[in-house]
Design a protein around this motif. Structure first.
Motif, short mmCIF file in Angstrom:
data_model
loop_
_atom_site.label_atom_id
_atom_site.label_comp_id
_atom_site.label_asym_id
_atom_site.label_seq_id
_atom_site.Cartn_x
_atom_site.Cartn_y
_atom_site.Cartn_z
N LEU A 1 0.80 -1.21 0.00
CA LEU A 1 0.00 0.00 0.00
C LEU A 1 0.84 1.27 0.00
N PHE A 2 1.87 1.28 0.83
CA PHE A 2 2.56 2.54 1.05
C PHE A 2 3.65 2.84 0.04
N HIS A 29 2.66 -2.94 14.48
CA HIS A 29 3.94 -3.40 13.95
C HIS A 29 4.72 -2.21 13.43
N ALA A 30 5.99 -2.17 13.75
CA ALA A 30 6.88 -1.14 13.24
C ALA A 30 7.70 -1.77 12.12
N LYS A 31 7.16 -1.67 10.92
CA LYS A 31 7.82 -2.20 9.73
C LYS A 31 8.02 -1.05 8.76
N ASP A 32 8.76 -1.30 7.74
CA ASP A 32 8.94 -0.28 6.71
C ASP A 32 9.19 -0.97 5.39
N ARG A 33 9.06 -0.22 4.33
CA ARG A 33 9.30 -0.75 2.98
C ARG A 33 10.00 0.31 2.16
N LYS A 34 10.80 -0.17 1.23
CA LYS A 34 11.42 0.71 0.24
C LYS A 34 10.42 0.92 -0.90
N ALA A 35 10.70 1.86 -1.76
CA ALA A 35 9.82 2.15 -2.89
C ALA A 35 9.65 0.95 -3.82
N ASP A 36 10.63 0.04 -3.82
CA ASP A 36 10.54 -1.15 -4.67
C ASP A 36 9.76 -2.29 -4.01
N GLY A 37 9.24 -2.06 -2.79
CA GLY A 37 8.45 -3.07 -2.09
C GLY A 37 9.23 -3.93 -1.12
#
Length: 95
Positions: A1-2, A29-37
């Motif tokens: 989504l993000f 949850h403290a997660k993150d993603r890069k622009a590539d997923g």
């Protein structure tokens, strides 16, 4: 989504989700993603943690915030990042 949305749309998605689910949220949850997923440690991707944490606080959330899937070497920086973000959002930290 993000990772595929602009910042304003990301914030709208978070706000809508927390508004709908707020009373039922028992853990975040403290997660993150890069622009590539690709999943990355919290604070190193595209997630707007200031907005996310403020939304949780405004919804009355008072549960644990859990991070996982990161290396032991990343843990100190993630802990510091989350503590700084929580402090900025005026969220009490229980240790």
């Amino acid at each position: 989504l993000f990772e595929s949305e602009h910042l304003n749309e990301q914030r709208r998605i978070i706000s809508t989700a927390v508004d709908l689910l707020g009373p039922h949220i028992i853990m975040a949850h403290a997660k993150d993603r890069k622009a590539d997923g690709k999943f990355v440690a919290a604070g190193t991707g595209v997630m707007d943690y200031a907005h996310f944490l403020r939304a949780l606080k405004n919804a009355g959330f008072n549960g644990p915030i859990v991070t996982h899937g990161l290396s032991a070497a990343d843990a100190p920086a993630v802990s510091l990042f989350l503590r700084q973000q929580m402090s900025a959002a005026d969220i009490k930290i229980d240790t």
